[in-house]
Design a protein around this motif. Structure first.
Motif, PDB file in Angstrom:
ATOM      1  N   LEU A 217       0.869  -1.175   0.000  1.00 28.15           N
ATOM      2  CA  LEU A 217       0.000   0.000   0.000  1.00 28.15           C
ATOM      3  C   LEU A 217       0.903   1.220   0.000  1.00 28.15           C
ATOM      4  CD1 LEU A 217      -1.558  -2.024   2.471  1.00 28.15           C
ATOM      5  CD2 LEU A 217      -3.331  -0.513   1.548  1.00 28.15           C
ATOM      6  N   SER A 218       0.519   2.246  -0.761  1.00 29.31           N
ATOM      7  CA  SER A 218       1.416   3.394  -0.922  1.00 29.31           C
ATOM      8  C   SER A 218       0.635   4.588  -1.445  1.00 29.31           C
ATOM      9  CB  SER A 218       2.536   3.050  -1.911  1.00 29.31           C
ATOM     10  OG  SER A 218       1.996   2.719  -3.184  1.00 29.31           O
ATOM     11  N   ARG A 219       1.306   5.741  -1.472  1.00 30.94           N
ATOM     12  CA  ARG A 219       0.713   6.915  -2.108  1.00 30.94           C
ATOM     13  C   ARG A 219       1.002   6.909  -3.606  1.00 30.94           C
ATOM     14  NH1 ARG A 219      -1.897  10.395   0.258  1.00 30.94           N
ATOM     15  NH2 ARG A 219      -1.662  11.793  -1.515  1.00 30.94           N
ATOM     16  N   SER A 220       2.145   6.393  -4.010  1.00 27.53           N
ATOM     17  CA  SER A 220       2.533   6.444  -5.422  1.00 27.53           C
ATOM     18  C   SER A 220       2.665   5.039  -5.991  1.00 27.53           C
ATOM     19  CB  SER A 220       3.863   7.187  -5.584  1.00 27.53           C
ATOM     20  OG  SER A 220       4.909   6.494  -4.921  1.00 27.53           O
ATOM     21  N   VAL A 221       2.437   4.931  -7.293  1.00 25.33           N
ATOM     22  CA  VAL A 221       2.607   3.651  -7.970  1.00 25.33           C
ATOM     23  C   VAL A 221       4.062   3.201  -7.889  1.00 25.33           C
ATOM     24  CG1 VAL A 221       2.431   2.476 -10.205  1.00 25.33           C
ATOM     25  CG2 VAL A 221       0.624   4.055  -9.483  1.00 25.33           C
ATOM     26  N   ARG A 222       4.994   4.150  -7.993  1.00 29.70           N
ATOM     27  CA  ARG A 222       6.406   3.756  -7.983  1.00 29.70           C
ATOM     28  C   ARG A 222       6.804   3.172  -6.633  1.00 29.70           C
ATOM     29  NH1 ARG A 222      10.086   9.309  -8.030  1.00 29.70           N
ATOM     30  NH2 ARG A 222       9.393  10.156  -6.024  1.00 29.70           N
ATOM     31  N   ASP A 223       6.232   3.669  -5.537  1.00 28.08           N
ATOM     32  CA  ASP A 223       6.540   3.090  -4.230  1.00 28.08           C
ATOM     33  C   ASP A 223       6.034   1.653  -4.133  1.00 28.08           C
ATOM     34  OD1 ASP A 223       7.881   5.258  -3.235  1.00 28.08           O
ATOM     35  OD2 ASP A 223       6.428   5.719  -1.656  1.00 28.08           O
ATOM     36  N   ALA A 224       4.829   1.416  -4.661  1.00 27.32           N
ATOM     37  CA  ALA A 224       4.285   0.061  -4.624  1.00 27.32           C
ATOM     38  C   ALA A 224       5.133  -0.887  -5.456  1.00 27.32           C
ATOM     39  CB  ALA A 224       2.844   0.066  -5.121  1.00 27.32           C
ATOM     40  N   ALA A 225       5.564  -0.428  -6.633  1.00 24.40           N
ATOM     41  CA  ALA A 225       6.421  -1.260  -7.480  1.00 24.40           C
ATOM     42  C   ALA A 225       7.745  -1.547  -6.791  1.00 24.40           C
ATOM     43  CB  ALA A 225       6.653  -0.571  -8.820  1.00 24.40           C
ATOM     44  N   ARG A 246      11.692 -11.292 -14.563  1.00 23.24           N
ATOM     45  CA  ARG A 246      12.845 -10.960 -15.407  1.00 23.24           C
ATOM     46  C   ARG A 246      13.078  -9.454 -15.479  1.00 23.24           C
ATOM     47  NH1 ARG A 246      10.433 -14.929 -18.787  1.00 23.24           N
ATOM     48  NH2 ARG A 246       9.617 -13.271 -20.115  1.00 23.24           N
ATOM     49  N   VAL A 247      11.996  -8.688 -15.347  1.00 21.30           N
ATOM     50  CA  VAL A 247      12.070  -7.228 -15.370  1.00 21.30           C
ATOM     51  C   VAL A 247      11.532  -6.715 -14.042  1.00 21.30           C
ATOM     52  CG1 VAL A 247      11.275  -5.118 -16.505  1.00 21.30           C
ATOM     53  CG2 VAL A 247      11.752  -7.174 -17.872  1.00 21.30           C
ATOM     54  N   HIS A 248      12.273  -5.855 -13.381  1.00 20.27           N
ATOM     55  CA  HIS A 248      11.820  -5.301 -12.115  1.00 20.27           C
ATOM     56  C   HIS A 248      10.513  -4.539 -12.305  1.00 20.27           C
ATOM     57  CE1 HIS A 248      16.140  -5.311 -10.263  1.00 20.27           C
ATOM     58  NE2 HIS A 248      15.575  -6.504 -10.288  1.00 20.27           N
ATOM     59  N   PHE A 249       9.650  -4.588 -11.291  1.00 18.66           N
ATOM     60  CA  PHE A 249       8.388  -3.859 -11.369  1.00 18.66           C
ATOM     61  C   PHE A 249       8.629  -2.354 -11.429  1.00 18.66           C
ATOM     62  CE2 PHE A 249       7.380  -7.874  -9.116  1.00 18.66           C
ATOM     63  CZ  PHE A 249       6.635  -8.447 -10.136  1.00 18.66           C
ATOM     64  N   ALA A 250       9.681  -1.875 -10.775  1.00 18.41           N
ATOM     65  CA  ALA A 250      10.021  -0.463 -10.862  1.00 18.41           C
ATOM     66  C   ALA A 250      10.429  -0.074 -12.279  1.00 18.41           C
ATOM     67  CB  ALA A 250      11.138  -0.128  -9.884  1.00 18.41           C
ATOM     68  N   GLN A 251      10.902  -1.027 -13.066  1.00 20.56           N
ATOM     69  CA  GLN A 251      11.208  -0.765 -14.465  1.00 20.56           C
ATOM     70  C   GLN A 251       9.936  -0.748 -15.304  1.00 20.56           C
ATOM     71  OE1 GLN A 251      14.252  -0.001 -15.632  1.00 20.56           O
ATOM     72  NE2 GLN A 251      13.432   0.327 -17.699  1.00 20.56           N
ATOM     73  N   TRP A 252       8.996  -1.628 -14.955  1.00 22.61           N
ATOM     74  CA  TRP A 252       7.741  -1.682 -15.706  1.00 22.61           C
ATOM     75  C   TRP A 252       7.021  -0.333 -15.711  1.00 22.61           C
ATOM     76  CZ3 TRP A 252       5.566  -4.744 -19.157  1.00 22.61           C
ATOM     77  CH2 TRP A 252       5.971  -6.070 -19.260  1.00 22.61           C
ATOM     78  N   ILE A 253       7.121   0.430 -14.622  1.00 19.44           N
ATOM     79  CA  ILE A 253       6.359   1.679 -14.585  1.00 19.44           C
ATOM     80  C   ILE A 253       6.921   2.728 -15.527  1.00 19.44           C
ATOM     81  CG2 ILE A 253       5.646   1.221 -12.196  1.00 19.44           C
ATOM     82  CD1 ILE A 253       7.542   3.460 -11.316  1.00 19.44           C
ATOM     83  N   THR A 254       8.104   2.499 -16.071  1.00 18.37           N
ATOM     84  CA  THR A 254       8.679   3.429 -17.041  1.00 18.37           C
ATOM     85  C   THR A 254       8.250   3.103 -18.467  1.00 18.37           C
ATOM     86  OG1 THR A 254      10.725   2.157 -17.450  1.00 18.37           O
ATOM     87  CG2 THR A 254      10.695   3.657 -15.547  1.00 18.37           C
ATOM     88  N   TYR A 255       7.594   1.965 -18.657  1.00 21.47           N
ATOM     89  CA  TYR A 255       7.170   1.557 -20.001  1.00 21.47           C
ATOM     90  C   TYR A 255       5.797   2.141 -20.319  1.00 21.47           C
ATOM     91  CZ  TYR A 255      10.766  -2.085 -19.508  1.00 21.47           C
ATOM     92  OH  TYR A 255      11.942  -2.767 -19.313  1.00 21.47           O
ATOM     93  N   GLU A 256       5.650   2.661 -21.517  1.00 24.56           N
ATOM     94  CA  GLU A 256       4.360   3.136 -21.996  1.00 24.56           C
ATOM     95  C   GLU A 256       3.544   1.936 -22.461  1.00 24.56           C
ATOM     96  OE1 GLU A 256       1.675   6.364 -22.796  1.00 24.56           O
ATOM     97  OE2 GLU A 256       3.606   6.286 -21.766  1.00 24.56           O
ATOM     98  N   PRO A 257       2.351   1.731 -21.918  1.00 23.90           N
ATOM     99  CA  PRO A 257       1.563   0.573 -22.358  1.00 23.90           C
ATOM    100  C   PRO A 257       1.176   0.700 -23.830  1.00 23.90           C
ATOM    101  CG  PRO A 257       0.651   1.559 -20.356  1.00 23.90           C
ATOM    102  CD  PRO A 257       1.662   2.516 -20.896  1.00 23.90           C
ATOM    103  N   LYS A 258       1.063  -0.433 -24.484  1.00 22.39           N
ATOM    104  CA  LYS A 258       0.485  -0.449 -25.817  1.00 22.39           C
ATOM    105  C   LYS A 258      -1.007  -0.133 -25.707  1.00 22.39           C
ATOM    106  CE  LYS A 258      -0.746  -5.341 -25.625  1.00 22.39           C
ATOM    107  NZ  LYS A 258      -0.623  -6.679 -26.226  1.00 22.39           N
ATOM    108  N   ARG A 259      -1.683  -0.038 -26.833  1.00 17.64           N
ATOM    109  CA  ARG A 259      -3.146   0.157 -26.804  1.00 17.64           C
ATOM    110  C   ARG A 259      -3.772  -1.139 -26.287  1.00 17.64           C
ATOM    111  NH1 ARG A 259      -7.955   0.067 -30.375  1.00 17.64           N
ATOM    112  NH2 ARG A 259      -9.227   1.897 -29.822  1.00 17.64           N
TER     113      ARG A 259
END
Length: 471
Positions: A217-225, A246-259
């Motif tokens: 639980l957190s205020r920011s998505v990056r803290d939760a990741a 294989r990829v850190h969750f903190a790295q995932w938040i830097t990726y722009e989702p596809k449609r």
């Protein structure tokens, strides 16, 4: 400098690394806020101030000495009082367990300590985490800081209100039927339930049913990741371990989702229970926001069967029936706990196995039906945070259960299916109460779900929206 409690854990860690603040200063700042606000909020069952300050001093010495420094060394947090902490009382929210002091940590606590986090104590929880609201006979209810007459939700209510009020930057919670996402919605913060098997329940927690797990639980998505990166490591002997990502969750938040193709529904799977207008407004606004980000929103029928609810109750009640309570302490349990234990004691082995098989088969079919979609959108709760006395005002556990179903008819479905799911604080109603919305993904897709949540947070930031009395 921005006040320390207004920074998320990621920024607090950066201040510690730069030397702009010491761990002792940071921990003391948050302990002061707990001393000022904690009792009013019902946030903590146990505060470990002396222990935390000693650990903070050791963290400062370690940082001065150099060498291998853990990533979150000196950052304050807290542990839910359902998770064992060696040498620190773990009450499970029960008077019957008031004096229990574990000899070992929960594995998730070991992982948090290895990362350098410093626990300030044990956060409030209902007795054995049974309810979707937080109240017990030890310290009473946890209250949302947006309206102290209303409950913070459960069962991680103490953690959620602590974060929302700036007593700690982020925290660990557990979720067996929505216990991370429910209080996240009621307190206006972010809560993430990982996929089944992502975080260990060892060494003493049970994963037999597959319903419960640990998460942030957190205020920011990056803290939760960041927290999930710290705790998502299998323990030897886990029943359903997911491999190291294989990829850190903190790295995932830097990726722009596809449609993405995002399926949405608002109808509940339970007859006679419908979302209130506030929940519908939050859900509709979230849908428009996701469309504005380029995603395709598709209306579908709720894919989960109504018959899941009674089968979930068989598993739930049997689990609480197996909690080892000394016979002489049974009378100290709350009426709701005794009700669920009695139900569980009446369940045969054949009935339990049939319930577990039904839940597995039915939720698997739902996942097959949903496989062509990338994510799923529903309300988190069917109504806003409720008055602290509303759930058990009648004193009848059966009525209490019915009111809990009216409050939270969505969250437990993802515990049964094992999918990752998150509550996002995107809406506040006219009374200033937070109303969360829930995004979920296919099982194992925690990373892509983080990516989507981060995109939503960037488009509709919530970090500066704080309860005025605790800002």
């Amino acid at each position: 400098m921005t006040e320390l409690h207004r920074l998320d854990a990621t920024d607090q860690a950066a201040l510690l690394r730069s030397g702009d603040v010491s761990a002792v200063e940071l921990v003391q700042h948050h302990l002061d806020r707990i001393a000022t606000y904690g009792e009013r909020l019902g946030a903590f069952i146990t505060v470990t101030a002396d222990r935390a300050l000693m650990q903070a001093g050791a963290a400062d010495e370690r940082r001065t000495a150099g060498g291998d420094i853990p990533p979150m060394l000196g950052v304050p947090t807290a542990i839910k009082d359902l998770n064992s902490t060696a040498g620190v009382p773990t009450t499970f929210g029960s008077v019957a367990m008031r004096d229990f002091v574990p000899q070992v940590n929960a594995y998730v606590v070991d992982m948090m300590e290895a990362a350098g986090l410093i626990s300030l104590g044990k956060t409030n929880t209902p007795e054995f985490g049974l309810s979707s609201y937080t109240d017990n006979d030890l310290v009473g209810p946890a209250r949302t800081p947006w309206d102290l007459s209303r409950n913070a939700g459960g069962s991680s209510g103490g953690a959620a209100t602590s974060i929302a009020a700036g007593l700690i930057p982020f925290a660990q919670g557990t979720d067996g039927g929505g216990s991370i996402r429910i209080p996240a919605s009621a307190c206006g913060i972010f809560g993430f339930k990982p996929s089944r098997g992502r975080v260990s329940m060892g060494p003493t927690g049970s994963d037999v049913s597959g319903l419960a797990g640990n998460g942030p639980l957190s205020r920011s998505v990056r803290d939760a990741a960041t927290m999930l990166d710290l705790i998502a490591h299998p323990m030897p002997g886990d029943l359903r371990p997911l491999p190291e990502p294989r990829v850190h969750f903190a790295q995932w938040i830097t990726y722009e989702p596809k449609r993405l193709r995002i399926a949405r529904w608002s109808a509940t799977h339970l007859e006679g229970i419908d979302p209130q207008p506030d929940a519908m407004e939050a859900w509709e606004r979230a849908s428009r926001l996701l469309e504005s980000l380029g995603h395709e929103i598709i209306d579908i029928t709720n894919p989960f069967a109504a018959e899941l609810e009674p089968q979930f109750n068989v598993i739930w009640s049997t689990g609480i029936a197996t909690v080892p309570i000394p016979p002489e302490a049974e009378h100290q349990l709350r009426a709701n706990t005794r009700y669920w234990r009695e139900r569980g004691h009446r369940t045969s082995g054949e009935e339990l196995m049939a319930a577990m098989q039904f839940v597995e088969a039915t939720s698997r079919q739902a996942m097959i039906d949903l496989d062509s979609y990338d994510a799923f959108l529903t309300p988190t709760l069917a109504m806003p945070p409720q008055p602290v006395e509303w759930f058990n005002a009648s004193g009848d556990p059966v009525e209490d259960h019915w009111r809990e179903l009216q409050f939270t008819p969505y969250t437990a479905l993802y515990n049964m299916s094992g999918q990752p799911a998150a509550s996002l604080p995107l809406h506040w109603n006219d009374d200033g109460l937070p109303i969360g919305v829930m995004l979920a993904a296919r099982s194992g897709d925690d990373g892509p779900l983080f990516s989507l949540c981060a995109q939503v947070e960037a488009a509709a930031p919530w970090a500066e929206r704080r309860p005025p009395a605790f800002s």
